[in-house]
Design an enzyme around this catalytic site. Structure first.
Site, PDB file in Angstrom:
ATOM      1  N   ALA A 146      45.673  73.139  21.977  1.00 18.20           N
ATOM      2  CA  ALA A 146      47.051  73.139  22.501  1.00 18.20           C
ATOM      3  C   ALA A 146      47.248  71.916  23.384  1.00 18.20           C
ATOM      4  CB  ALA A 146      47.295  74.393  23.325  1.00 18.20           C
ATOM      5  N   LYS A 147      48.460  71.626  23.704  1.00 21.49           N
ATOM      6  CA  LYS A 147      48.768  70.613  24.720  1.00 21.49           C
ATOM      7  C   LYS A 147      50.181  70.878  25.203  1.00 21.49           C
ATOM      8  CE  LYS A 147      46.677  67.058  26.587  1.00 21.49           C
ATOM      9  NZ  LYS A 147      45.227  66.991  26.837  1.00 21.49           N
ATOM     10  N   GLY A 148      50.471  70.430  26.426  1.00 18.61           N
ATOM     11  CA  GLY A 148      51.824  70.596  26.946  1.00 18.61           C
ATOM     12  C   GLY A 148      52.190  69.411  27.804  1.00 18.61           C
TER      13      GLY A 148
END
Ligand code: NAD
Length: 427
Positions: free
Chosen positions: A116-118
């Protein structure tokens, strides 16, 4: 040049240059390993992407609106894991490409996580602490349905830190009605963080550098090192290598670089940095530009700042024997191929900077068990996992005459492919 795969998926909003670069890497290894085309196509795109609008009351009383992202690339192995960055250049493509890298990185390291990444598009350095807190809390609340210790566990990335994680943990906990420390990693030790987490990425980079020196049979008494970026990753990697007797000859930060061929005194430079907020002006050093820094002759070059720093337009000026990628995506595919053909050993990001996510995993495990380890235990387990991953990547790279990046990707992608094959397709 690697051909991209013809796709039946229509162009997606995430298809920025960053994202296309991540896809090209996957395409190259998918062709090499004969990945089934249906699976290859699925892995070229994120599983889910969320774009949110974040209204924030600023200190002057006016409300300003920001854009935020959270992307899950794949969750076949476990909850989605990945950092949150605050930067004006954050966009869906960048976040999606970094989420894809996280999938390969966690799989390569043997961690039970998806990728994931944000991020939030903002200029944190122009915001007060109160504005950053309100921004973080509202962002958390907007993406809260994605989060949870079994679903998605954020961590710090560029311009976010332990304090940011504490705000996310608090906002999530208040919303669900009880304290949930394991919803984030990289949080302060006093609220369930792990000893050694703050230093883990830099420590892992230094570990890979030492391993690469052995693997490359670099027969020098005191290897010389250049580090681009003197933040969390760069400064700690420099400090670790300095303590091992390596000579750090040049470093830089966003304001510029410094050089001393006799070697920089890193503990003193760290003290100077905390006092003045920059490396420039450090006694007994010459000021240099970013381009001069990268072309400084050395044994080991550690890019530990931004992406896309070693590229077609500067790759010929590089004068090093080993590159250890502290930053995510610092080397373009062209530069990666060029350096490999020139005999430079490039330790790829998904291996070299995986110390952070590895100790994040330790933090999550300690939080779930409510049983905390000593710093020595954390560091020993980190070395064990990093050592095993380095050995596997270097061995596969030799065995199949692959660039180390492709060997690391192959190990990560094949783990995901196996998990997806065994789980099957629902419905
Ligand atoms: P940081 O914000 O602590 O430090 C970044 C450093 O880069 C600062 O010293 C800054 O001045 C410098 N910098 C920025 N622009 C620059 C430029 N144009 N030229 C030279 N220096 C410049 O960030 P960090 O946590 O050290 O992260 C650095 C890189 O490592 C990022 O690519 C990040 O994604 C990656 N990374 C970090 C972690 C982690 O645990 N912190 C884990 C994996 C990967």
């Amino acid at each position: 040049m690697v051909a991209t795969m013809p796709s039946s998926v229509p162009t997606m909003e995430c298809e920025s240059p960053h994202f296309l670069m991540a896809q090209r890497q996957l395409d190259e290894i998918a062709a090499e390993m004969g990945l089934p085309s249906q699976l290859h196509e699925r892995l070229r795109y994120p599983k889910r992407s969320m774009v949110v609008t974040i209204p924030v009351r600023m200190d002057d009383g006016l409300v300003k609106t920001f854009t935020g992202y959270r992307v899950h690339h794949d969750v076949a192995l476990g909850p989605a894991k990945g950092g949150i960055r605050f930067h004006p250049e954050v966009n869906l493509g960048e976040v999606a490409s970094l989420a894809m890298l996280m999938t390969w990185k966690c799989a390569l390291m043997g961690l039970p996580y998806g990728g994931a990444k944000g991020g939030i598009r903002c200029k944190p350095w122009q915001m007060s602490l109160g504005e950053q807190e309100r921004l973080t809390r509202r962002y958390t609340s907007e993406i809260i349905n994605l989060l949870g210790p079994d679903k998605d566990i954020p961590a710090p990335d560029m311009y976010t830190n332990e304090q940011t994680m504490a705000w996310i943990m608090d906002t999530y906990s208040i919303n669900v009605g009880h304290t949930v420390p394991s919803v984030v990693t990289g949080k302060p030790v006093s609220i369930g963080g792990s000893l050694g987490r703050h230093e883990a990425t830099g420590r892992g980079v230094a570990y890979c550098a030492r391993r690469a020196v052995k693997h490359h049979n670099l027969n020098v008494e005191q290897p010389t090192v250049v580090v681009q970026g003197f933040g969390n990753v760069g400064s700690i990697a420099a400090k670790q290598l300095y303590s091992s007797g390596y000579k750090i000859v040049a470093v830089s930060d966003v304001h510029g670089g410094i050089r001393n061929e006799e070697g920089l005194d890193i503990p003193r430079l760290m003290a100077y940095m905390s006092e003045f907020g920059r490396v420039a002006g450090f006694p007994n050093s010459t000021t240099i530009s970013n381009a001069e820094l990268l072309s400084t002759k050395c044994d080991i070059l550690i890019p530990a700042a931004l992406g896309n720093q070693l590229r077609e337009d500067n790759m010929e000026s590089l004068d090093c024997k080993i590159v250890v990628e502290g930053a995510n995506g610092p080397t373009s595919p062209e530069a990666d191929i060029y350096l490999h053909e020139k005999g430079v050993l490039v330790v790829p990001d998904i291996l070299a900077n995986a110390g952070g996510v590895t100790v994040s995993y330790f933090e999550w495990v300690q939080g779930l068990m409510q049983l905390f380890w000593t710093e020595q235990e954390v560091n020993e387990r980190l070395e064990q996992i990093m050592g095993r991953a380095c050995d596997r990547v270097f061995a596969l790279s030799q065995e199949r005459t692959l660039r180390p990046r492709m060997a690391a990707l192959r190990l990560g992608v094949s783990t995901i492919a196996e998990a997806k094959r065994l789980r099957g397709l629902y419905p």
